[in-house]
Write a protein that holds these residues in place. Sequence first.
Motif, PDB file in Angstrom:
ATOM      1  N   PRO A  25       0.823  -1.214   0.000  1.00  0.00           N
ATOM      2  CA  PRO A  25       0.000   0.000   0.000  1.00  0.00           C
ATOM      3  C   PRO A  25       0.856   1.264   0.000  1.00  0.00           C
ATOM      4  O   PRO A  25       1.946   1.295   0.568  1.00  0.00           O
ATOM      5  N   ILE A  35      -6.741  -1.207  -2.495  1.00  0.00           N
ATOM      6  CA  ILE A  35      -5.441  -1.374  -1.855  1.00  0.00           C
ATOM      7  C   ILE A  35      -4.474  -2.073  -2.809  1.00  0.00           C
ATOM      8  O   ILE A  35      -4.855  -2.985  -3.540  1.00  0.00           O
ATOM      9  N   ARG A 309      -5.624   7.522   4.329  1.00  0.00           N
ATOM     10  CA  ARG A 309      -5.857   6.103   4.573  1.00  0.00           C
ATOM     11  C   ARG A 309      -4.671   5.499   5.324  1.00  0.00           C
ATOM     12  O   ARG A 309      -3.539   5.966   5.219  1.00  0.00           O
ATOM     13  N   ASP A 311      -3.927   1.824   5.276  1.00  0.00           N
ATOM     14  CA  ASP A 311      -4.145   0.430   4.891  1.00  0.00           C
ATOM     15  C   ASP A 311      -3.052  -0.475   5.446  1.00  0.00           C
ATOM     16  O   ASP A 311      -1.871  -0.125   5.443  1.00  0.00           O
ATOM     17  N   LYS A 312      -3.457  -1.648   5.901  1.00  0.00           N
ATOM     18  CA  LYS A 312      -2.527  -2.635   6.433  1.00  0.00           C
ATOM     19  C   LYS A 312      -2.502  -3.861   5.528  1.00  0.00           C
ATOM     20  O   LYS A 312      -3.499  -4.212   4.895  1.00  0.00           O
TER      21      LYS A 312
END
Length: 320
Positions: A25, A35, A309, A311-312
Amino acid sequence: MAPEDTLDLDFSRYPGGIALWGSVPAVYDTTNKPIDRGIHVHARLEKGGEKVVDRTYRKLRIPLAKDLLSDGWAEVDEIDAINYMVSAVFGFQTITVNCTYCGFPHLDRDWFAVHAHRRHQCHGCGKQFSDNGPGVGNPLATVRHMLGAQKPKLVPAKKKVTFKQRDFPGGVQIWGSNPAILWTSTRAEEDGIHVHAFKTADEEMPSGLDDTFTEVVIDGMVLDATHVRAFMAQSAMPHLEGRVLDLVCPGCGDHHFDEGEHAFTPHIEHRCGSCGLCFCARGQMKKTIANPFAGVRHALAKLAPNPLRNDKLGLRPETI
């Protein structure tokens, strides 16, 4: 995994060149785009021509027979590619490691991707085994060898860019460049900061900016390519979650950046690179890693037209 997330990549169909990267990401993302994770592919029909493939896949299948008994396909998995990126950013060359019991190709992930070691635990049969010497295992080392991959030739990107986020209401994405897993073009690979800027939220590809730059200034803030690249790799290592912080030296006020082994090893005491003062991070988290980009991204977010954002990848921590 959806069928469209796998690509059968025949190199002979793209004489203009192919490049593969481990993709994660964006380190800064204010868009509404899906993503990004896996293996990012660029492919051209003609040298210097337009990219006919410019997408991230979760798995690649490459027609390549390992031996007379194989089915003729070598697979590149997203987890292999992501950990290859981590190892490459921090200067670790990966090697082929196979389990001595079951022969399963071994991948060193997370902490193990940045620490050479001899003892491994097989992800196939679960047994511990020893290799001939210390190293970082990744199945991509075998694929690179079979494809004749060379050491990447990196040159600083030539372009510079200065812009304001308000000019791109569709959002902005930022990645640090990292050495390609495979690069078949004769020209050198550019090193810098990759930026996507979208003029509208509904466009699939960025119509504003889509390039790698040696210098990026956003809303008056200068981005450091080394900091961005390190933050990208650090964010892909689950055991470092919450430990990469923007630390300011209490002596001289400079933002500290951990380099070398300290860039991937949380530690209590930090020595300022400007004034030499030793200091510790404030708060409950004692063992930390300093990277100024952790603060820059939040400062940029305050001026962004859309929310930032976070994101993981959702990977499981693997450490000793």
